[in-house]
Motif scaffolding. Structure first.
Motif, PDB file in Angstrom:
ATOM      1  N   SER A 106       0.830  -1.190   0.000  1.00 56.53           N
ATOM      2  CA  SER A 106       0.000   0.000   0.000  1.00 56.53           C
ATOM      3  C   SER A 106       0.872   1.250   0.000  1.00 56.53           C
ATOM      4  N   VAL A 107       0.682   2.120  -0.991  1.00 58.50           N
ATOM      5  CA  VAL A 107       1.449   3.364  -1.063  1.00 58.50           C
ATOM      6  C   VAL A 107       1.117   4.264   0.122  1.00 58.50           C
ATOM      7  N   LYS A 108      -0.142   4.277   0.523  1.00 63.38           N
ATOM      8  CA  LYS A 108      -0.566   5.130   1.635  1.00 63.38           C
ATOM      9  C   LYS A 108       0.088   4.706   2.940  1.00 63.38           C
ATOM     10  N   LYS A 109       0.208   3.414   3.168  1.00 65.51           N
ATOM     11  CA  LYS A 109       0.779   2.919   4.419  1.00 65.51           C
ATOM     12  C   LYS A 109       2.296   3.033   4.446  1.00 65.51           C
ATOM     13  N   ASP A 110       2.940   2.921   3.282  1.00 65.31           N
ATOM     14  CA  ASP A 110       4.405   2.963   3.249  1.00 65.31           C
ATOM     15  C   ASP A 110       4.883   3.733   2.019  1.00 65.31           C
ATOM     16  N   PRO A 111       4.731   5.083   2.032  1.00 66.76           N
ATOM     17  CA  PRO A 111       5.144   5.883   0.871  1.00 66.76           C
ATOM     18  C   PRO A 111       6.641   5.803   0.589  1.00 66.76           C
ATOM     19  N   SER A 112       7.459   5.603   1.615  1.00 66.68           N
ATOM     20  CA  SER A 112       8.902   5.502   1.404  1.00 66.68           C
ATOM     21  C   SER A 112       9.249   4.281   0.557  1.00 66.68           C
ATOM     22  N   ALA A 113       8.590   3.162   0.839  1.00 65.66           N
ATOM     23  CA  ALA A 113       8.812   1.953   0.043  1.00 65.66           C
ATOM     24  C   ALA A 113       8.341   2.170  -1.389  1.00 65.66           C
ATOM     25  N   ALA A 114       7.224   2.881  -1.544  1.00 69.27           N
ATOM     26  CA  ALA A 114       6.699   3.158  -2.877  1.00 69.27           C
ATOM     27  C   ALA A 114       7.684   3.980  -3.693  1.00 69.27           C
ATOM     28  N   ARG A 115       8.340   4.951  -3.060  1.00 69.74           N
ATOM     29  CA  ARG A 115       9.293   5.795  -3.788  1.00 69.74           C
ATOM     30  C   ARG A 115      10.551   5.043  -4.173  1.00 69.74           C
ATOM     31  N   ARG A 116      10.868   3.978  -3.430  1.00 68.01           N
ATOM     32  CA  ARG A 116      12.012   3.145  -3.830  1.00 68.01           C
ATOM     33  C   ARG A 116      11.649   2.260  -5.021  1.00 68.01           C
ATOM     34  N   LEU A 117      10.384   1.887  -5.114  1.00 63.27           N
ATOM     35  CA  LEU A 117       9.928   1.017  -6.198  1.00 63.27           C
ATOM     36  C   LEU A 117       9.533   1.781  -7.445  1.00 63.27           C
ATOM     37  N   VAL A 118       9.068   3.016  -7.255  1.00 59.55           N
ATOM     38  CA  VAL A 118       8.531   3.814  -8.368  1.00 59.55           C
ATOM     39  C   VAL A 118       9.237   5.156  -8.410  1.00 59.55           C
ATOM     40  N   GLY A 119       9.997   5.405  -9.482  1.00 61.32           N
ATOM     41  CA  GLY A 119      10.681   6.682  -9.651  1.00 61.32           C
ATOM     42  C   GLY A 119       9.937   7.556 -10.641  1.00 61.32           C
ATOM     43  N   MET A 120      10.001   8.886 -10.421  1.00 58.62           N
ATOM     44  CA  MET A 120       9.251   9.798 -11.277  1.00 58.62           C
ATOM     45  C   MET A 120      10.152  10.885 -11.841  1.00 58.62           C
ATOM     46  N   VAL A 121      10.043  11.112 -13.150  1.00 58.71           N
ATOM     47  CA  VAL A 121      10.722  12.206 -13.830  1.00 58.71           C
ATOM     48  C   VAL A 121       9.686  13.288 -14.086  1.00 58.71           C
ATOM     49  N   PHE A 122       9.898  14.479 -13.499  1.00 57.52           N
ATOM     50  CA  PHE A 122       8.922  15.554 -13.595  1.00 57.52           C
ATOM     51  C   PHE A 122       8.977  16.263 -14.943  1.00 57.52           C
ATOM     52  N   GLN A 123       7.892  16.954 -15.266  1.00 53.31           N
ATOM     53  CA  GLN A 123       7.823  17.707 -16.522  1.00 53.31           C
ATOM     54  C   GLN A 123       8.909  18.785 -16.569  1.00 53.31           C
ATOM     55  N   ASP A 124       9.142  19.459 -15.447  1.00 47.17           N
ATOM     56  CA  ASP A 124      10.161  20.498 -15.363  1.00 47.17           C
ATOM     57  C   ASP A 124      11.437  19.878 -14.802  1.00 47.17           C
ATOM     58  N   ALA A 125      12.377  19.562 -15.684  1.00 49.53           N
ATOM     59  CA  ALA A 125      13.600  18.882 -15.251  1.00 49.53           C
ATOM     60  C   ALA A 125      14.389  19.731 -14.259  1.00 49.53           C
ATOM     61  N   ASP A 126      14.362  21.058 -14.413  1.00 44.01           N
ATOM     62  CA  ASP A 126      15.123  21.932 -13.517  1.00 44.01           C
ATOM     63  C   ASP A 126      14.699  21.762 -12.063  1.00 44.01           C
ATOM     64  N   SER A 127      13.414  21.483 -11.841  1.00 43.92           N
ATOM     65  CA  SER A 127      12.918  21.332 -10.472  1.00 43.92           C
ATOM     66  C   SER A 127      13.437  20.067  -9.812  1.00 43.92           C
ATOM     67  N   GLN A 128      14.007  19.170 -10.611  1.00 46.80           N
ATOM     68  CA  GLN A 128      14.484  17.884 -10.100  1.00 46.80           C
ATOM     69  C   GLN A 128      15.993  17.871  -9.903  1.00 46.80           C
ATOM     70  N   ILE A 129      16.672  18.910 -10.388  1.00 47.44           N
ATOM     71  CA  ILE A 129      18.128  18.963 -10.321  1.00 47.44           C
ATOM     72  C   ILE A 129      18.560  19.604  -9.000  1.00 47.44           C
ATOM     73  N   VAL A 130      19.381  18.883  -8.229  1.00 41.55           N
ATOM     74  CA  VAL A 130      19.782  19.363  -6.901  1.00 41.55           C
ATOM     75  C   VAL A 130      21.295  19.441  -6.730  1.00 41.55           C
ATOM     76  N   GLY A 131      22.065  18.809  -7.598  1.00 36.42           N
ATOM     77  CA  GLY A 131      23.520  18.759  -7.436  1.00 36.42           C
ATOM     78  C   GLY A 131      24.235  19.872  -8.169  1.00 36.42           C
ATOM     79  N   GLU A 132      25.430  20.219  -7.698  1.00 39.50           N
ATOM     80  CA  GLU A 132      26.224  21.262  -8.355  1.00 39.50           C
ATOM     81  C   GLU A 132      26.927  20.735  -9.598  1.00 39.50           C
ATOM     82  N   THR A 133      27.107  19.414  -9.673  1.00 35.50           N
ATOM     83  CA  THR A 133      27.650  18.783 -10.869  1.00 35.50           C
ATOM     84  C   THR A 133      26.727  17.648 -11.267  1.00 35.50           C
ATOM     85  N   VAL A 134      26.910  17.155 -12.482  1.00 35.93           N
ATOM     86  CA  VAL A 134      26.107  16.028 -12.958  1.00 35.93           C
ATOM     87  C   VAL A 134      26.296  14.823 -12.048  1.00 35.93           C
ATOM     88  N   TYR A 135      27.548  14.564 -11.663  1.00 35.11           N
ATOM     89  CA  TYR A 135      27.800  13.437 -10.762  1.00 35.11           C
ATOM     90  C   TYR A 135      27.044  13.619  -9.447  1.00 35.11           C
TER      91      TYR A 135
END
Length: 249
Positions: free
Chosen positions: A67-96
């Protein structure tokens, strides 16, 4: 075999408007599925429920039986999401750094992190970009970097929200090639789009949404005709009476 099971899922926004209205859907392992609909049809809202970014107010979402509702952390490990706005997903100072961010938060050993980053960058053809600053990349390269960041977490399912948005033709072809290669290598992929032209010839499953509901679901050839009734532009090949053909051919 279903990897994601959605049962009578409903969601109402803070302003009282209905985002999802009793959606039931089973998404199959190894499938490349497309969820299409006009703006405001509920596509992105549905996607955000599949990995716990939004929590079910009514109904249930299960990933690999959990259940995603009961264990959202497990759900995020199983299901990855690429957002429409790629810039909002970038957090590192380098690609690595950006690709390593997720594995580092799993507290993995450094050699395991290095291995995941290398494999993820190779999968999206960004080897050699490790020391580049993400914000100097092109739109297509940023989108592929966002995909790499998700792949480094090794999810079973890859969700992509409007992956071709704001990309020029060469970048769109490159991203499409990466998606198809990932699918051929065994990834379960779910794409949302309001523009079917680019991906329809490559999908085995087409789901049409309107006003927060699933209104059509099946093989693209069987349901592609009449989609304009739901505010979706039919692919040019369909309009010309040639059936579904590869977009870039």
């Amino acid at each position: 075999m279903s990897i994601i099971q959605i049962n009578t899922l409903s969601h109402r926004f803070a302003d009282g408007s209905l985002g999802l209205d009793h959606v039931s859907l089973a998404l199959n392992e190894g499938e490349l599925s497309v969820i299409a609909g006009a703006n405001g049809s509920g596509k992105t809202t549905l996607l955000r429920h599949l990995n716990g970014l939004l929590v079910a107010q009514s109904g249930d979402v299960r990933v690999c039986g959990l259940s995603v509702k009961k264990d959202p952390s497990a759900a995020r490990r199983l299901v990855g999401m690429v957002f429409q706005d790629a810039d909002s997903q970038i957090v590192g100072e380098t690609v690595y750094d950006d690709v390593a961010f997720g594995p580092e938060n799993l507290a993995l050993p450094r050699d395991e992190i290095d291995q995941r980053v290398s494999r993820a960058l190779a999968a999206v053809d960004l080897c050699g970009f490790e020391n580049k600053r993400p914000h100097y990349l092109s739109g297509g390269e940023k989108r592929r970097l966002a995909i790499a960041g998700v792949l480094a977490m090794r999810p079973k399912v890859l969700l992509m929200d409007e992956p071709f948005s704001n990309l020029d033709f060469p970048a769109t072809v490159r991203v499409l090639d990466q998606i198809l290669e990932l699918h051929q290598n065994g990834h379960t992929i779910v794409i949302t789009t309001h523009d079917l032209e680019k991906v329809i010839a490559h999908t085995q499953r087409l789901v049409i949404m309107a006003k927060g509901r699933v209104v059509q679901d099946g093989h693209p050839e069987k349901i592609i005709h009449g989609i304009q009734d739901y505010g979706i532009r039919p692919p040019c090949s369909v309009q010309l009476g040639r059936g579904i053909r590869p977009w870039a051919s």
